[in-house]
Structures are given as C-alpha cells and as structure tokens.
Design an enzyme around this catalytic site. Sequence first.
Site, PDB file in Angstrom:
ATOM      1  N   GLN A  39      34.631 -12.238  -4.641  1.00  0.00           N
ATOM      2  CA  GLN A  39      34.843 -10.858  -5.006  1.00  0.00           C
ATOM      3  C   GLN A  39      35.098  -9.950  -3.783  1.00  0.00           C
ATOM      4  OE1 GLN A  39      31.912 -11.896  -7.455  1.00  0.00           O
ATOM      5  NE2 GLN A  39      33.442 -12.012  -8.609  1.00  0.00           N
ATOM      6  N   ASN A  40      35.044 -10.455  -2.789  1.00  0.00           N
ATOM      7  CA  ASN A  40      35.534  -9.828  -1.434  1.00  0.00           C
ATOM      8  C   ASN A  40      37.082  -9.450  -1.649  1.00  0.00           C
ATOM      9  OD1 ASN A  40      36.423  -9.091   1.358  1.00  0.00           O
ATOM     10  ND2 ASN A  40      34.064  -9.203   1.541  1.00  0.00           N
ATOM     11  N   GLN A  41      37.544  -8.573  -1.390  1.00  0.00           N
ATOM     12  CA  GLN A  41      38.970  -8.152  -1.674  1.00  0.00           C
ATOM     13  C   GLN A  41      39.763  -8.288  -0.149  1.00  0.00           C
ATOM     14  OE1 GLN A  41      38.272  -4.561  -3.465  1.00  0.00           O
ATOM     15  NE2 GLN A  41      38.761  -5.373  -5.575  1.00  0.00           N
ATOM     16  N   THR A 139      36.236  -4.150   2.460  1.00  0.00           N
ATOM     17  CA  THR A 139      36.484  -4.831   1.109  1.00  0.00           C
ATOM     18  C   THR A 139      35.395  -5.785   0.507  1.00  0.00           C
ATOM     19  OG1 THR A 139      36.734  -6.948   2.585  1.00  0.00           O
ATOM     20  CG2 THR A 139      38.579  -5.492   2.451  1.00  0.00           C
TER      21      THR A 139
END
Length: 162
Positions: A39-41, A139
Amino acid sequence: MNRINSFPPIVDEHSEILILGSVPGVRSLEMQQYYAHPQNQFWKILFHLFDEEFSLDYQERIDLLKENKIALWDVIESCERKGSLDTEIKNEIDNNVPQLIKNHPNIKIIFCNGQKSYKNLLKILGKNFKIPIKVLPSTSPLHTVKFEEKLENWKVIRNFLI
C-alpha cells in the site's frame, strides 16, 4: 522493544537527487527492500513520474532510480520501534547524511518523503545547509491524501533532472 536498522543507501556517482525516508517499516524489513509494503505508493509514484510501466521486480525498481539519477536512503540508521509507525520511533541514531553528500558531490537537491524524515534531516544538517531540501507528502498508506494529489506534489522531482 526491538532495535531495527535501515538499509545501505542506493546511490552511485551519477546520483543528482537524494530521496530520504525515515526508517524501513516492518514489511520492508521482512523483504529487505525499500518501500516493500504493497500500500505504500512510493514505487507507483516513481514509475508514474517517469512514464514507465509499473514493476514489482525490486531490481527493476532500483534500475529506475539509477536511470533517473536518484539516490535513496533513510535519515535514521537505527531505532527502537513497535510496528511501522513513525510516531513509535524511540532512541534513534542518525545516518551520516552529510558524509553521503560529501562522497557524492553531484547530489544537488534532497527530497524528504514525509515530515519525520524532514524534521530529522534538519536536526542532522542544521538550517544553513547548502543543498536545497524539499519536503514531499509521505507515500505511506497512513498519509491519507489521494494518490493523484501525492503524485502531483512529487512531480517537482522532474524539474531537477536534466
């Protein structure tokens, strides 16, 4: 509480931009990869910035950084932390960011991935540091700004590439 350590920097003699995070989260530590949490962008944003097809392959991610003259590291060398929250960080020891910059004189700007890395960096470098420092929205999935808004903010990185 466990003491955790950051990773070595991803940097080479061509690096012109340095992106600094705080310290790897639990998933990144398990995988031994920067920004490994799905889920880290971070990676999604970087692939968008350079109009490249997104890849889950870590070596391709590293190659993307190097092709675009981007170095990646964390401001914290080690700390104690339960879970992955920056707010849970205790007893931190800083990475030697000034030495990295001295060893890589082509680095001309630093981007901080979120407020924690920015605040720590100011403590390490002081306010009169010669290289510009810009803070970007984290992020992390915990920073609940829409992807498009984060991407728009991160586009500033392209202005510093020749």
